[in-house]
Design a protein around this motif. Structure first.
Motif, PDB file in Angstrom:
ATOM      1  N   ASN A   1      -2.241 -26.243  52.157  1.00 44.20           N
ATOM      2  CA  ASN A   1      -1.630 -24.966  51.762  1.00 44.20           C
ATOM      3  C   ASN A   1      -1.341 -24.043  52.937  1.00 44.20           C
ATOM      4  N   CYS A   2      -0.877 -24.624  54.034  1.00 49.32           N
ATOM      5  CA  CYS A   2      -0.540 -23.841  55.222  1.00 49.32           C
ATOM      6  C   CYS A   2       0.868 -23.287  55.104  1.00 49.32           C
ATOM      7  N   TYR A   3       1.019 -22.041  55.471  1.00 52.24           N
ATOM      8  CA  TYR A   3       2.336 -21.439  55.632  1.00 52.24           C
ATOM      9  C   TYR A   3       2.661 -21.512  57.113  1.00 52.24           C
ATOM     10  N   ILE A   4       3.894 -21.862  57.413  1.00 52.59           N
ATOM     11  CA  ILE A   4       4.326 -22.012  58.798  1.00 52.59           C
ATOM     12  C   ILE A   4       5.242 -20.848  59.143  1.00 52.59           C
ATOM     13  N   LEU A   5       4.846 -20.088  60.158  1.00 51.60           N
ATOM     14  CA  LEU A   5       5.617 -18.932  60.609  1.00 51.60           C
ATOM     15  C   LEU A   5       6.240 -19.257  61.955  1.00 51.60           C
ATOM     16  N   VAL A   6       7.502 -18.863  62.108  1.00 46.83           N
ATOM     17  CA  VAL A   6       8.220 -19.137  63.352  1.00 46.83           C
ATOM     18  C   VAL A   6       8.614 -17.812  63.992  1.00 46.83           C
ATOM     19  N   ASP A   7       7.626 -17.069  64.429  1.00 47.41           N
ATOM     20  CA  ASP A   7       7.860 -15.819  65.167  1.00 47.41           C
ATOM     21  C   ASP A   7       8.941 -14.916  64.595  1.00 47.41           C
ATOM     22  N   LYS A   8       9.043 -14.823  63.298  1.00 47.11           N
ATOM     23  CA  LYS A   8      10.025 -13.928  62.695  1.00 47.11           C
ATOM     24  C   LYS A   8       9.356 -13.155  61.571  1.00 47.11           C
ATOM     25  N   GLY A   9       8.322 -12.454  61.907  1.00 51.33           N
ATOM     26  CA  GLY A   9       7.631 -11.662  60.905  1.00 51.33           C
ATOM     27  C   GLY A   9       7.069 -12.512  59.797  1.00 51.33           C
ATOM     28  N   ASN A  10       7.418 -12.190  58.569  1.00 52.69           N
ATOM     29  CA  ASN A  10       6.848 -12.886  57.428  1.00 52.69           C
ATOM     30  C   ASN A  10       7.683 -14.066  56.943  1.00 52.69           C
ATOM     31  N   ALA A  11       8.709 -14.442  57.685  1.00 51.23           N
ATOM     32  CA  ALA A  11       9.499 -15.610  57.290  1.00 51.23           C
ATOM     33  C   ALA A  11       8.599 -16.833  57.365  1.00 51.23           C
ATOM     34  N   SER A  12       8.456 -17.537  56.260  1.00 47.90           N
ATOM     35  CA  SER A  12       7.554 -18.677  56.264  1.00 47.90           C
ATOM     36  C   SER A  12       8.178 -19.883  55.603  1.00 47.90           C
ATOM     37  N   SER A  13       7.587 -21.006  55.883  1.00 51.89           N
ATOM     38  CA  SER A  13       8.043 -22.281  55.367  1.00 51.89           C
ATOM     39  C   SER A  13       6.798 -23.134  55.169  1.00 51.89           C
ATOM     40  N   ASN A  14       6.930 -24.240  54.490  1.00 55.41           N
ATOM     41  CA  ASN A  14       5.801 -25.153  54.426  1.00 55.41           C
ATOM     42  C   ASN A  14       6.155 -26.474  55.105  1.00 55.41           C
ATOM     43  N   GLU A  15       7.065 -26.387  56.087  1.00 53.75           N
ATOM     44  CA  GLU A  15       7.448 -27.557  56.857  1.00 53.75           C
ATOM     45  C   GLU A  15       7.709 -27.143  58.304  1.00 53.75           C
ATOM     46  N   LEU A  16       7.316 -28.008  59.228  1.00 57.83           N
ATOM     47  CA  LEU A  16       7.580 -27.740  60.636  1.00 57.83           C
ATOM     48  C   LEU A  16       9.077 -27.682  60.884  1.00 57.83           C
ATOM     49  N   PRO A  17       9.510 -26.913  61.880  1.00 55.77           N
ATOM     50  CA  PRO A  17      10.944 -26.870  62.217  1.00 55.77           C
ATOM     51  C   PRO A  17      11.441 -28.269  62.599  1.00 55.77           C
ATOM     52  N   LYS A  18      12.695 -28.530  62.322  1.00 55.86           N
ATOM     53  CA  LYS A  18      13.307 -29.803  62.705  1.00 55.86           C
ATOM     54  C   LYS A  18      13.359 -29.895  64.233  1.00 55.86           C
TER      55      LYS A  18
ATOM     56  N   ARG B   1       0.930  -8.922  61.486  1.00 56.13           N
ATOM     57  CA  ARG B   1       1.599  -7.801  62.154  1.00 56.13           C
ATOM     58  C   ARG B   1       2.569  -8.343  63.184  1.00 56.13           C
ATOM     59  N   THR B   2       3.662  -7.622  63.356  1.00 57.56           N
ATOM     60  CA  THR B   2       4.647  -8.015  64.352  1.00 57.56           C
ATOM     61  C   THR B   2       4.830  -6.888  65.367  1.00 57.56           C
ATOM     62  N   LEU B   3       5.329  -7.278  66.498  1.00 56.95           N
ATOM     63  CA  LEU B   3       5.704  -6.347  67.551  1.00 56.95           C
ATOM     64  C   LEU B   3       7.180  -6.574  67.848  1.00 56.95           C
ATOM     65  N   VAL B   4       7.805  -5.612  68.497  1.00 53.13           N
ATOM     66  CA  VAL B   4       9.220  -5.729  68.849  1.00 53.13           C
ATOM     67  C   VAL B   4       9.365  -5.465  70.345  1.00 53.13           C
ATOM     68  N   THR B   5      10.088  -6.349  71.018  1.00 51.09           N
ATOM     69  CA  THR B   5      10.327  -6.170  72.448  1.00 51.09           C
ATOM     70  C   THR B   5      11.336  -5.049  72.665  1.00 51.09           C
ATOM     71  N   ASP B   6      11.496  -4.639  73.904  1.00 48.93           N
ATOM     72  CA  ASP B   6      12.461  -3.595  74.238  1.00 48.93           C
ATOM     73  C   ASP B   6      13.892  -3.967  73.835  1.00 48.93           C
ATOM     74  N   ASN B   7      14.195  -5.275  73.831  1.00 49.91           N
ATOM     75  CA  ASN B   7      15.548  -5.676  73.441  1.00 49.91           C
ATOM     76  C   ASN B   7      15.646  -6.074  71.957  1.00 49.91           C
ATOM     77  N   GLY B   8      14.663  -5.657  71.163  1.00 55.01           N
ATOM     78  CA  GLY B   8      14.750  -5.793  69.715  1.00 55.01           C
ATOM     79  C   GLY B   8      14.291  -7.107  69.115  1.00 55.01           C
ATOM     80  N   VAL B   9      13.668  -7.981  69.899  1.00 57.56           N
ATOM     81  CA  VAL B   9      13.188  -9.253  69.375  1.00 57.56           C
ATOM     82  C   VAL B   9      11.821  -9.056  68.733  1.00 57.56           C
ATOM     83  N   GLU B  10      11.720  -9.446  67.470  1.00 58.39           N
ATOM     84  CA  GLU B  10      10.459  -9.319  66.743  1.00 58.39           C
ATOM     85  C   GLU B  10       9.628 -10.580  66.923  1.00 58.39           C
ATOM     86  N   TYR B  11       8.316 -10.405  67.152  1.00 58.74           N
ATOM     87  CA  TYR B  11       7.427 -11.546  67.284  1.00 58.74           C
ATOM     88  C   TYR B  11       6.069 -11.224  66.676  1.00 58.74           C
ATOM     89  N   ILE B  12       5.333 -12.272  66.339  1.00 57.42           N
ATOM     90  CA  ILE B  12       4.031 -12.118  65.700  1.00 57.42           C
ATOM     91  C   ILE B  12       3.000 -11.674  66.725  1.00 57.42           C
TER      92      ILE B  12
END
Length: 175
Positions: free
Chosen positions: A26-43, A63-74
């Protein structure tokens, strides 16, 4: 900071089995985009080699942070996430088998003042995932005792007469 990690070598051949393992747990997979989740590894063709694992109950605390150039990351320092570096082969060189890793932070200093332990539920869950993954996929390789390996990684190393390089970060094919 209090943390735990497990270093290992796996190959892309292990991905389908790992996806089944993650789903079963029952793992949720997050790819450094806030709460966007999947239950499969990226292709593989997506070129993503690091994801975060969590479970449904923990998502509200991510929780996420945002870089100076607007990139959101966990923010993995405070978020209940288990970092999963997938290792394998990066697009720039199929002759280098990259090391994979599980890593999580169990406690941290809040504003460099108070030490904060993450929830015992998260720490226990992370430890269980690591232990189960190790038991299901990894074993010792008789030619090298520092890391753990999937069967497919051992086969690739032997087939390619590979040598351990870069302080144990990679196995390089010696063709």
């Amino acid at each position: 900071m209090k943390s735990k990690q497990l270093n290992f070598f796996i190959t892309p051949e292990d991905r389908d089995s790992i996806n089944i393992f993650l789903s079963k747990n029952n793992c949720y997979i997050l790819v450094d985009k806030g709460n966007a989740s999947s239950n499969e590894l990226p292709k593989l063709e997506e070129g993503i080699f690091q994801v975060y694992l969590t479970k449904k109950e923990f998502i509200k605390n991510i929780r996420t942070l945002v870089t100076d150039n607007g990139v959101e990351y966990i923010d993995n320092m405070i978020s209940p996430v288990l970092q999963f570096n997938l290792g394998g082969f990066y697009p720039y060189n199929n002759n280098l088998l990259q090391r994979g890793r599980f890593y999580f932070i169990a406690g941290y200093y809040n504003n460099n003042e108070n030490f904060v332990d993450k929830s015992s539920d998260f720490v226990n869950w992370s430890n269980t995932i690591i232990k189960s993954f190790r038991k299901e996929f990894l074993k010792k390789y008789t030619e090298e005792s520092t890391f753990l390996y999937s069967e497919s990684a051992i086969t690739w190393i032997k087939t390619n007469n590979a040598v351990l390089v870069n302080g144990g970060q990679q196995w390089k094919a010696n063709l």
